[in-house]
Motif scaffolding. Structure first.
Motif, PDB file in Angstrom:
ATOM      1  N   GLY A 169      23.574   4.284  -5.589  1.00  0.00           N
ATOM      2  CA  GLY A 169      22.331   3.777  -4.999  1.00  0.00           C
ATOM      3  C   GLY A 169      22.462   3.632  -3.498  1.00  0.00           C
ATOM      4  N   VAL A 301      21.447   9.907 -13.337  1.00  0.00           N
ATOM      5  CA  VAL A 301      21.182  10.142 -11.918  1.00  0.00           C
ATOM      6  C   VAL A 301      21.432  11.611 -11.571  1.00  0.00           C
ATOM      7  N   GLY A 311      13.978  14.783  -7.858  1.00  0.00           N
ATOM      8  CA  GLY A 311      15.373  14.724  -7.446  1.00  0.00           C
ATOM      9  C   GLY A 311      15.667  15.758  -6.374  1.00  0.00           C
ATOM     10  N   ILE A 341      15.302   3.198  -7.680  1.00  0.00           N
ATOM     11  CA  ILE A 341      16.477   3.636  -8.444  1.00  0.00           C
ATOM     12  C   ILE A 341      17.721   2.896  -7.959  1.00  0.00           C
ATOM     13  N   LEU A 345      19.982   0.543 -10.316  1.00  0.00           N
ATOM     14  CA  LEU A 345      21.407   0.847 -10.501  1.00  0.00           C
ATOM     15  C   LEU A 345      22.278  -0.304 -10.022  1.00  0.00           C
TER      16      LEU A 345
END
Lengths: 437, 329, 310
Positions: A169, A301, A311, A341, A345
């Motif tokens: 992250g 991820v 992504g 995200i 995380l």
């Protein structure tokens, strides 16, 4: 007002007493502070106990107490008694140094069964905690070096993987915004505190608390971005000022947590599962679950970054913001998602860390912040997969190094490695070789 | 009721306290690093720890005289700066920040470990090293000063020495920054490649700056321990962040900024925490259920918020020229 | 920003006949100031520079041209010590420079400017200039503390700086922060600052990029001036008009290699250069940035689209 600088006032009195003892010890030429059978007599919180060998008091046995940032050592008096004053309540680890026992004698329970010389005590309703030792003749089964090594590898892997969640992250945020986010530590703590609130204070089932905590962590990331970082980016604040803002935020949040949750360490439910044995390795089901969850999250991820449109957009923004913007990518949206995200995380990482330590405390994230930074730097600043590799290296190194160096120095090794790697390979393990100077 | 007079008096003590002087000097060192040269040093706490332990250990373990202990501390900090600088000063600015913060933590952990307890005192730290400094005191015993500034001969001696050092350091820094040397380091802050293209050995200047600011931090570390004991927990990363707050309060690329910043920081911190503690005791915060422990924690929350607000709304600090912002790029 | 500028005042006569033998890439010069051999630099498999042999003539204005990505700036960086080559060596006035750090290169009299101007924004224009002077005693940290040792030198440097600033018409800005200058003025300041060190060779990386047309004339004159004063100039430029007007010699790079060189008119009319490299952009500004940008943008779009379909 007496000037005490940053020393917490509660510390002053016991410290003065301690120093007095220290000076006496030093001037006597002993150089050891543990020559008394009691230290910090005037502290409110006392841990006491006695050591008996087959019913007879035993003097001169070294006992060490550590916890809540405190460490101290005493030797038992001729009556076998010892006491250590500690600065505050909570949990402490007590170790009897078996090398100071007569030959062939080790720590047993009342019935003469051999037990480990290290144990934990926790203050209950009173400000005195008891920890008595019984000794007996016996042989301690020592684990072979190899078995220990294997065990450490697994523990290190487990720690490295939970670090990786936070590190990925941090790395994504750094990649897309250029921000070195010092408040990431508080995002880690947030996950653990949220779980504590729902699972313990509200007594929800653990699984429900976990889900809510992770969702809230993601929302926390969103709020931080929308409420603070995006306006700052809009304002055109430079990266170094932003980094300092994150330091201020980290301080404010950390002490806000302490304000709201207090300074003690509290346990999440289910933290004490029985260990499963796999040959030399003993792992709790929780360890296994933690590793499994970490691996799944990392794979998730990876899938996100490599296989989804969003992504890819994230990677494009990391690569070159203006180019990505020119090609029609909504950079603000990508950054917002990266914060969500990153927050989720970090929160998950905090929850796993709470089981790993074990315990939830207000500064738990800050304790591993530097390790997260080390992992990200080791892997190569801004590369998400590098952060995973860096984290595992850091986790393994920390655990394995304790085979040789004292465990209170284990973080030193990881940080030294960080500096050494930068010397040889400044771009990090997976970083692209480019001009960094 | 809340005793405002007492709060003001307590805050007044901080105006000239050796702690304020120590933080001012450490912040001045950081101004040389960060404000003038553009080096993001997050390890100023480490330099202070080296000063504290260098002095303490040389005095207690090796029985060095005061001047010897001071030299040991300064020597150690030069070595520390070299260790930090050699690998990182050629790299991008983030690397220095990460390595300095890591190195400072390494030092703190080494000073805290039980393994070295005989020398460092472990988590309990060190004390009993003040004799040499007290023996140099030419001021006869007695009570000096007035009001909140009433003190004994040792305290007076300590304040005189501390603030004299701060003044000398300010003059040194002032002279350096208006010299061609200062021009080179400020040029490096703006764009080191441009300075390199003009034939200046940028690496060498950065190293000099790192050492100089580090030595200031080390001497600050020595001043810091003279009114108290050495406790390793004091040298955590938070210390560095407090010094940054002070630096930004006064103005990063200024000489007087760090000094005034330190005074304001400590006076305000004392006043605010004094007020919150007394107001809490008086029951003013009962509505939000604040306990006395919580009252003590509010000041740290406030420092964090002030640091954020400063950077966002007044990055040049109180003394800084709006135009000469060290870090607005 | 194709410019129709021409040198105005008594511009120096173009240097001719500087080479020895037939004009081919890497032709020897009668009086070279820089001689480079086998200089290569790769970035992760991509060869940015692969120069077999090149010589830069002394006391002349040499233009280094080529499309984006041809390796011009990388070659510049290598020659000035701002980047390290994988292989190769080169000499400056007979002295080998390979492995010499950039600041030493500058001290030897080979001073450069940058494509993206590096004015030191929060220093005054005058301080920018003073920084350029070589051999300042007060730049030693200990001497700096004793002002009487450097004050006289400082005054001399200031006088010289003011003189140069007057020449570059920046003297009225002396006390302003460099940040307050316009893009063109910064280019001028950077060039003036480079001159503070009395260089032998001035290397200008795209001196005209981003300069307001009103200032290009004056910049051009200043570059010609350098030659009049006995300096050698090597510059990277896209503006063909400008190259034609002021360069005595042109070196063309493409894909890291020297593909052609010679006097400007000869090189510009060299069909090989036009076809293979200048293409239809001949006589236009070759500032390829917008095109390149578009290309990259398309690449990303394709990446995303391909992904959508899969």
């Amino acid at each position: 007002m007496e000037v005490t600088g940053l020393i917490d006032r509660r510390w002053t009195r016991p410290l003065v007493a301690l120093f007095a003892i220290l000076i006496v010890a030093l001037t006597l030429g002993g150089g050891l502070s543990a020559s008394a059978d009691s230290i910090n007599d005037d502290s409110d919180w006392q841990i006491k106990g006695n050591v008996k060998n087959d019913g007879e008091p035993l003097g001169g046995v070294l006992i060490s107490v550590s916890g809540n940032g405190f460490t101290g050592e005493v030797k038992t008096g001729d009556d076998g008694k010892w006491s250590v004053g500690v600065p505050e309540g909570g949990k402490y680890t007590i170790t009897l140094d078996e090398s100071t026992l007569p030959k062939g004698v080790i720590v047993t329970d009342k019935d003469g069964v051999v037990i480990p010389p290290t144990r934990e005590v926790e203050f209950g309703a009173t400000k005195t905690a008891l920890s008595n030792y019984f000794l007996g003749v016996g042989v301690r089964e020592t684990t072979s070096f190899f078995d220990q090594f294997i065990q450490r590898i697994f523990t290190g892997l487990s720690f490295g993987l939970l670090l990786a969640l936070a590190a990925v992250g941090l790395s994504l945020i750094f990649g897309t915004t250029g921000l070195n986010n010092f408040a990431h530590a508080e995002m880690v703590t947030f996950g653990a505190l949220a779980t504590l609130t729902f699972a313990v204070d509200f007594a929800w089932p653990l699984w429900a608390a976990l889900i809510v905590a992770i969702v809230l962590s993601g929302a926390f990331g969103f709020v931080l971005d929308a409420g603070l970082w995006r306006p700052l980016r809009r304002k055109g604040v430079g990266l170094i000022p932003m980094m300092i803002v994150s330091i201020g935020l980290s301080l404010a949040l950390r002490y806000l947590y302490q304000y709201l949750y207090g300074g003690s360490t509290r346990q999440l439910p289910g933290a004490d599962g029985a260990d499963l044995k796999f040959g030399p390795i003993s792992l709790s089901p929780l360890d296994l679950l933690s590793m499994g969850i970490s691996i799944l999250a990392v794979i998730g991820v990876a899938f996100f970054l490599l296989r989804t449109r969003l992504g890819k957009a994230t990677r494009a923004v990391s690569d070159n913001v203006s180019l990505a913007a020119a090609s029609g990518i909504d950079v603000d949206r990508v950054i917002r998602i990266v914060w969500v995200i990153g927050g989720a995380l970090a929160g998950l990482s905090g929850i796993l860390f709470a089981f790993y330590r074990p315990g939830v405390s207000w500064d738990m994230g800050f304790q591993i912040l530097l390790l997260i930074f080390a992992a990200v730097t080791l892997g190569g600043l801004g590369t998400a997969f590098g952060a995973v590799v860096g984290s595992i290296v850091v986790g393994l190194f920390i655990e394995i190094s304790t085979l040789w160096i004292p465990s209170d120095m284990k973080y030193v090794g990881a940080l030294v490695i960080l500096i050494l790697v930068l010397l040889v390979r400044p771009q990090g393990i997976l970083g692209r070789k480019e001009r960094i100077g | 009721m809340v005793d405002f007079w007492q709060i003001i008096q307590n805050a007044g003590v901080e105006l000239i306290s050796p702690t304020t002087a120590a933080y001012a000097l450490a912040a001045l060192g950081l101004a040389i690093h960060f404000g003038f040269t553009g080096l993001v040093n997050f390890g100023q706490a480490g330099f202070m720890a080296i000063g504290a332990y260098g002095y303490g250990i040389s005095t207690l373990t090796f029985h060095f005289p005061v001047w010897g202990a001071v030299l040991v501390g300064i020597g150690a900090s030069i070595v520390f700066a070299l260790i930090l600088g050699v690998p990182t000063l050629r790299l991008r600015a983030d690397y220095l920040s990460i390595v300095t913060i890591a190195a400072a933590e390494i030092l703190r952990l080494i000073f805290t470990t039980n393994t070295l307890e005989a020398v460092t005192g472990s988590a309990d730290g060190l004390s009993g090293y003040k004799g040499g400094f007290a023996d140099l005191n030419p001021i006869p015993d007695g009570t000096y000063g007035f009001g909140p500034w009433t003190m004994n001969a040792y305290d007076l001696w300590l304040r005189i020495v501390a603030w004299t050092i701060v003044i000398i350091a300010c003059l040194l820094a002032w002279q350096l920054m208006r010299s061609p040397w200062g021009r080179v380091v400020k040029g490096i802050r703006e764009d080191e490649d441009a300075v390199r293209a003009l034939g200046k050995n940028v690496y060498f200047y950065k190293m000099q700056s790192l050492i100089l600011g580090g030595v200031f931090g080390t001497i600050a570390g020595m001043i810091f321990i003279l009114p108290r004991a050495i406790v390793p927990a004091n040298y955590a990363t938070t210390l560095t962040f407090f010094i940054y707050t002070i630096l930004l309060l006064g103005g990063a690329a200024t000489i007087l900024g760090p000094v005034v910043g330190s005074i304001i920081f400590w006076v305000l911190l004392s006043a605010v925490s004094g007020f919150v503690a007394r107001a809490q005791a008086a029951g003013w915060f009962d509505l939000i259920g604040m306990s006395s422990v919580q009252a003590g924690q509010t000041r740290f929350i406030l420092v964090g918020i002030v640091l954020m607000l400063l950077v966002i709304f007044r990055p040049q600090g109180i003394f800084g020229n709006k135009k000469e912002l060290a870090f607005v790029k | 920003m194709s410019s129709d500028v021409k040198p105005t005042k008594g511009s120096p006569v173009k240097s001719v006949d500087m080479h020895v033998g037939e004009i081919v890439p890497g032709v020897p010069k009668k009086d070279p100031i820089i001689v480079a051999d086998h200089v290569t630099r790769t970035f992760g498999g991509l060869t940015a520079v692969d120069v077999d042999h090149v010589e830069i003539p002394r006391n002349a204005i040499t233009a280094l041209i080529g499309p984006n990505g041809a390796g011009k700036t990388t070659f510049f960086n290598l020659l000035t010590g701002f980047d390290k080559p994988d292989t190769g060596k080169w000499t400056f006035m007979g002295k080998s420079l390979a492995g010499i750090p950039s600041f030493r290169v500058a001290r030897l009299g080979q001073v450069r400017t940058f494509q993206l101007t590096k004015a030191l924004s929060l220093l005054t224009v005058l301080d920018n200039m003073k920084l350029g002077a070589k051999g300042q005693k007060g730049e030693n940290m200990f001497v700096a503390l004793l002002p009487w040792l450097w004050r006289k030198q400082e005054e001399e440097i200031e006088a010289k700086a003011m003189e140069l600033l007057a020449r570059f018409k920046l003297d009225t800005k002396a006390e302003d922060y460099a940040a307050s200058l316009s893009g063109g003025q910064r280019k001028l300041l950077e060039m003036a600052r480079a001159l503070m060190s009395d260089p032998t060779l001035v290397m200008l990386d795209e001196p005209m990029a981003g300069v307001n047309p009103a200032l290009t004339q004056s910049l051009l004159d200043h570059i010609l001036d350098l030659k009049t004063q006995g300096m050698t100039v090597l510059f990277v430029e896209h503006d063909m008009q400008m190259v034609r007007h002021i360069a005595d010699w042109v070196i063309v790079m493409a894909e890291g290699k020297i593909v052609a060189e010679g006097p400007p008119d000869a090189v510009m009319s060299n069909p090989a250069v036009i076809d293979a490299y200048l293409g239809s952009h001949h006589d236009q500004d070759l500032g390829e940035d917008p095109d390149q940008e578009k290309e990259n943008v398309n690449a990303i779009k394709e990446l995303l689209d391909a992904d959508d379909k899969s």
